[in-house]
Design a protein around this motif. Structure first.
Motif, PDB file in Angstrom:
ATOM      1  N   TYR A 143       4.870   3.867 -14.679  1.00 32.89           N
ATOM      2  CA  TYR A 143       4.053   2.836 -15.331  1.00 32.89           C
ATOM      3  C   TYR A 143       3.047   3.419 -16.330  1.00 32.89           C
ATOM      4  CZ  TYR A 143       5.656  -1.170 -12.554  1.00 32.89           C
ATOM      5  OH  TYR A 143       6.403  -2.189 -12.008  1.00 32.89           O
ATOM      6  N   GLY A 144       2.968   4.751 -16.399  1.00 31.90           N
ATOM      7  CA  GLY A 144       2.073   5.384 -17.352  1.00 31.90           C
ATOM      8  C   GLY A 144       0.608   5.231 -17.027  1.00 31.90           C
ATOM      9  N   VAL A 145       0.268   5.323 -15.737  1.00 30.19           N
ATOM     10  CA  VAL A 145      -1.128   5.207 -15.302  1.00 30.19           C
ATOM     11  C   VAL A 145      -1.509   6.443 -14.504  1.00 30.19           C
ATOM     12  CG1 VAL A 145      -1.091   2.686 -15.294  1.00 30.19           C
ATOM     13  CG2 VAL A 145      -0.463   3.931 -13.210  1.00 30.19           C
ATOM     14  N   ASP A 146      -2.807   6.576 -14.225  1.00 33.43           N
ATOM     15  CA  ASP A 146      -3.310   7.794 -13.582  1.00 33.43           C
ATOM     16  C   ASP A 146      -3.475   7.688 -12.077  1.00 33.43           C
ATOM     17  OD1 ASP A 146      -3.485   9.156 -16.021  1.00 33.43           O
ATOM     18  OD2 ASP A 146      -5.490   8.335 -16.419  1.00 33.43           O
ATOM     19  N   ASN A 147      -3.609   6.459 -11.549  1.00 29.06           N
ATOM     20  CA  ASN A 147      -3.868   6.331 -10.121  1.00 29.06           C
ATOM     21  C   ASN A 147      -3.378   4.982  -9.614  1.00 29.06           C
ATOM     22  OD1 ASN A 147      -6.111   4.341 -10.463  1.00 29.06           O
ATOM     23  ND2 ASN A 147      -7.137   6.110 -11.412  1.00 29.06           N
ATOM     24  N   VAL A 148      -3.434   4.812  -8.298  1.00 31.74           N
ATOM     25  CA  VAL A 148      -2.853   3.614  -7.685  1.00 31.74           C
ATOM     26  C   VAL A 148      -3.648   2.361  -8.040  1.00 31.74           C
ATOM     27  CG1 VAL A 148      -4.099   3.742  -5.478  1.00 31.74           C
ATOM     28  CG2 VAL A 148      -1.794   2.763  -5.549  1.00 31.74           C
ATOM     29  N   ASN A 149      -4.945   2.470  -8.251  1.00 34.54           N
ATOM     30  CA  ASN A 149      -5.717   1.291  -8.630  1.00 34.54           C
ATOM     31  C   ASN A 149      -5.321   0.793 -10.018  1.00 34.54           C
ATOM     32  OD1 ASN A 149      -7.143   1.134  -6.232  1.00 34.54           O
ATOM     33  ND2 ASN A 149      -8.833   2.408  -6.956  1.00 34.54           N
ATOM     34  N   CYS A 175       1.094  -3.646 -12.829  1.00 32.59           N
ATOM     35  CA  CYS A 175       2.447  -3.972 -12.364  1.00 32.59           C
ATOM     36  C   CYS A 175       2.641  -5.467 -12.121  1.00 32.59           C
ATOM     37  CB  CYS A 175       2.781  -3.195 -11.093  1.00 32.59           C
ATOM     38  SG  CYS A 175       1.935  -3.764  -9.610  1.00 32.59           S
ATOM     39  N   GLY A 176       1.558  -6.219 -12.077  1.00 35.52           N
ATOM     40  CA  GLY A 176       1.670  -7.646 -11.792  1.00 35.52           C
ATOM     41  C   GLY A 176       1.148  -8.032 -10.424  1.00 35.52           C
ATOM     42  N   ASP A 177       0.522  -7.091  -9.728  1.00 33.63           N
ATOM     43  CA  ASP A 177      -0.023  -7.323  -8.390  1.00 33.63           C
ATOM     44  C   ASP A 177      -1.159  -8.343  -8.459  1.00 33.63           C
ATOM     45  OD1 ASP A 177      -0.908  -7.070  -5.750  1.00 33.63           O
ATOM     46  OD2 ASP A 177      -0.600  -4.910  -5.726  1.00 33.63           O
ATOM     47  N   ASP A 178      -1.086  -9.358  -7.602  1.00 33.68           N
ATOM     48  CA  ASP A 178      -2.164 -10.352  -7.533  1.00 33.68           C
ATOM     49  C   ASP A 178      -3.297  -9.915  -6.612  1.00 33.68           C
ATOM     50  OD1 ASP A 178      -1.408 -12.734  -9.149  1.00 33.68           O
ATOM     51  OD2 ASP A 178       0.375 -12.673  -7.884  1.00 33.68           O
ATOM     52  N   ASP A 225       0.867  -1.178   0.000  1.00 30.77           N
ATOM     53  CA  ASP A 225       0.000   0.000   0.000  1.00 30.77           C
ATOM     54  C   ASP A 225       0.907   1.232   0.000  1.00 30.77           C
ATOM     55  OD1 ASP A 225      -2.379   1.419   0.080  1.00 30.77           O
ATOM     56  OD2 ASP A 225      -2.458   1.447   2.262  1.00 30.77           O
ATOM     57  N   PRO A 226       1.418   1.642  -1.172  1.00 28.33           N
ATOM     58  CA  PRO A 226       2.406   2.725  -1.216  1.00 28.33           C
ATOM     59  C   PRO A 226       1.910   3.991  -0.532  1.00 28.33           C
ATOM     60  CG  PRO A 226       2.187   1.681  -3.371  1.00 28.33           C
ATOM     61  CD  PRO A 226       1.083   1.136  -2.520  1.00 28.33           C
ATOM     62  N   THR A 227       2.822   4.715   0.102  1.00 29.22           N
ATOM     63  CA  THR A 227       2.459   5.982   0.720  1.00 29.22           C
ATOM     64  C   THR A 227       2.044   6.979  -0.355  1.00 29.22           C
ATOM     65  OG1 THR A 227       4.718   6.818   0.618  1.00 29.22           O
ATOM     66  CG2 THR A 227       4.090   5.590   2.603  1.00 29.22           C
ATOM     67  N   LEU A 228       1.278   7.979   0.060  1.00 23.98           N
ATOM     68  CA  LEU A 228       0.816   8.990  -0.892  1.00 23.98           C
ATOM     69  C   LEU A 228       1.984   9.652  -1.613  1.00 23.98           C
ATOM     70  CD1 LEU A 228      -2.076  10.687   1.123  1.00 23.98           C
ATOM     71  CD2 LEU A 228      -2.281   9.146  -0.829  1.00 23.98           C
ATOM     72  N   ALA A 229       3.095   9.835  -0.890  1.00 22.75           N
ATOM     73  CA  ALA A 229       4.252  10.500  -1.493  1.00 22.75           C
ATOM     74  C   ALA A 229       4.926   9.630  -2.546  1.00 22.75           C
ATOM     75  CB  ALA A 229       5.256  10.884  -0.407  1.00 22.75           C
ATOM     76  N   ALA A 230       4.759   8.298  -2.452  1.00 22.04           N
ATOM     77  CA  ALA A 230       5.414   7.393  -3.400  1.00 22.04           C
ATOM     78  C   ALA A 230       4.597   7.171  -4.661  1.00 22.04           C
ATOM     79  CB  ALA A 230       5.678   6.048  -2.722  1.00 22.04           C
ATOM     80  N   VAL A 231       3.307   7.438  -4.608  1.00 22.44           N
ATOM     81  CA  VAL A 231       2.416   7.084  -5.715  1.00 22.44           C
ATOM     82  C   VAL A 231       2.711   7.846  -7.006  1.00 22.44           C
ATOM     83  CG1 VAL A 231       0.006   7.172  -6.488  1.00 22.44           C
ATOM     84  CG2 VAL A 231       0.568   6.190  -4.254  1.00 22.44           C
ATOM     85  N   PRO A 232       2.927   9.166  -6.977  1.00 24.06           N
ATOM     86  CA  PRO A 232       3.098   9.887  -8.252  1.00 24.06           C
ATOM     87  C   PRO A 232       4.226   9.339  -9.126  1.00 24.06           C
ATOM     88  CG  PRO A 232       2.693  11.446  -6.480  1.00 24.06           C
ATOM     89  CD  PRO A 232       2.882  10.105  -5.833  1.00 24.06           C
ATOM     90  N   ALA A 233       5.383   9.057  -8.539  1.00 24.54           N
ATOM     91  CA  ALA A 233       6.506   8.558  -9.342  1.00 24.54           C
ATOM     92  C   ALA A 233       6.202   7.171  -9.902  1.00 24.54           C
ATOM     93  CB  ALA A 233       7.775   8.516  -8.493  1.00 24.54           C
ATOM     94  N   LEU A 234       5.539   6.321  -9.117  1.00 29.12           N
ATOM     95  CA  LEU A 234       5.187   4.993  -9.602  1.00 29.12           C
ATOM     96  C   LEU A 234       4.182   5.075 -10.759  1.00 29.12           C
ATOM     97  CD1 LEU A 234       4.863   3.148  -6.166  1.00 29.12           C
ATOM     98  CD2 LEU A 234       6.484   2.560  -7.981  1.00 29.12           C
ATOM     99  N   CYS A 235       3.196   5.953 -10.614  1.00 29.59           N
ATOM    100  CA  CYS A 235       2.196   6.097 -11.675  1.00 29.59           C
ATOM    101  C   CYS A 235       2.833   6.652 -12.947  1.00 29.59           C
ATOM    102  CB  CYS A 235       1.062   6.997 -11.203  1.00 29.59           C
ATOM    103  SG  CYS A 235      -0.037   6.230  -9.988  1.00 29.59           S
ATOM    104  N   GLU A 236       3.705   7.624 -12.792  1.00 32.27           N
ATOM    105  CA  GLU A 236       4.380   8.186 -13.964  1.00 32.27           C
ATOM    106  C   GLU A 236       5.225   7.123 -14.658  1.00 32.27           C
ATOM    107  OE1 GLU A 236       7.496  11.779 -15.182  1.00 32.27           O
ATOM    108  OE2 GLU A 236       6.871  11.512 -13.095  1.00 32.27           O
TER     109      GLU A 236
END
Length: 349
Positions: A38-44, A50-53, A25-36
């Motif tokens: 992977y080229g997605v708009d939000n954590v869902n 990403c391969g999450d089961d 459950d990435p912290t709010l501060a970690a989400v923007p870089a991960l989304c950028e």
């Protein structure tokens, strides 16, 4: 195998095509870089690509004091919104100066009723948003021991466990009853659609247990077992969370009925995957193992992939591969997250 089949096989230590994997459950501060990255708009959307089961779901909770069930209790009785980022267990709570059970009762603490603050419709909506093939994973937390410590202030609570345990049991019983009712509301609303829940209490330091086994048996396990038994009655698996070195508590958690231990804090004493395999193989499953203290923030993608290969060799089943803390921080480069999932989701010949 789809994600649900893979989860059950992993948790029951049956053969799998490849390990089940959880982003956490990435912290709010970690989400923007991960989304950028992977080229997605939000954590869902991130979880889907990403391969999450797993599809993690927070229990909806909205009261005048907070918007998170893990911060439901206004221990300072000041009516302010609870700051979930900076709250502490060490500040004096409303029971800090109580000397006996009569004093505790005289505080007249307004115990919240989860039925007032959990929307059944919102429970259903959040779960129904999950992709059909993902493992629905409810983050209940239910940290009743930590809540009890906050109710007094941690130092005072620990002293009272020795000097006047009746006070502590009274407060803890109310907290456990709150979480049991909340869990029941959620499970009734989503019956048959939730596969696992996360509960737990942080009881480990980097070097060992923070409290004695006797304290764990008296003040943590009874409440945990009630929550575990209730979840199991709905057919829901329990993944039990505690940071730190908890190797000496794992036999007690197995006895209480947990299905998996989270998060295998890889650098904590005795928590390396090899040691856990030797001690507990066939007795319980695990979740975690990819170090977030040093490896993920500072290592190279190849070092991350090598660690995942090592974990897969040690645990051909029985391990959900995941960062060793669910709350990924912004110091973890997204390329290392991708390396973790790329290696974990490979199907070896």
């Amino acid at each position: 195998m789809n994600s649900i089949e893979r989860f059950y096989a992993t948790i029951e230590r049956r053969p799998v095509d490849r390990p089940a994997c959880w982003l956490g459950d990435p912290t709010l501060a970690a989400v923007p870089a991960l989304c950028e990255f992977y080229g997605v708009d939000n954590v869902n959307e991130l979880k889907k690509v990403c391969g999450d089961d797993f599809y993690a779901v927070d229990i909806p909770y909205e009261s005048p004091h907070c918007s998170a069930i893990f911060a439901a209790f206004d221990w300072y009785m000041n009516g302010s919104n609870v700051d979930t980022e900076h709250r502490t267990l060490t500040a004096d709570g409303c029971f800090a100066h109580c000397e006996d059970l009569d004093d505790v009762k005289a505080v007249n603490f307004p115990w919240p009723d989860p039925e007032k603050y959990i929307s059944v419709e919102e429970c259903k909506r959040r779960v129904e948003e999950a992709p059909a093939d993902k493992t629905v994973f409810a983050l209940m937390w239910a940290c009743h021991f930590q809540d009890t410590c906050a109710a007094f202030g941690m130092q005072t609570a620990l002293m009272n466990m020795i000097e006047d345990p009746e006070m502590v049991h009274y407060v803890d019983d109310h907290i456990v009853d709150f979480y049991l009712k909340a869990q029941k509301i959620f499970l009734e609303a989503t019956k048959g659609k939730v596969h696992a829940m996360l509960i737990g209490d942080d009881i480990g330091s980097q070097r060992g247990l923070m409290v004695s086994p006797q304290v764990i048996r008296e003040f943590i396990l009874p409440g945990a077992k009630k929550l575990i038994d209730q979840a199991h009655s709905y057919g829901v698996k329990i993944i039990y969370h505690s940071c730190g070195s908890i190797v000496d508590a794992i036999p007690m958690l197995i006895e209480a009925g947990v299905d998996a231990i989270h998060p295998i804090q890889a650098l904590a004493a005795g928590m390396d995957a090899k040691n856990l395999k030797e001690k507990f193989e066939g007795k319980v499953s695990f979740c975690g193992g990819v170090d977030t203290q040093d490896l993920l923030p500072n290592g190279t993608p190849e070092q991350v992939r090598a660690k995942v290969r090592e974990l897969r060799e040690l645990f051909p089943t029985g391990l959900i591969i995941s960062p060793s803390h669910e709350g990924l921080q912004p110091d973890v480069p997204p390329r290392n997250v991708k390396a973790l999932f790329d290696e974990a989701t490979k199907i070896y010949d």
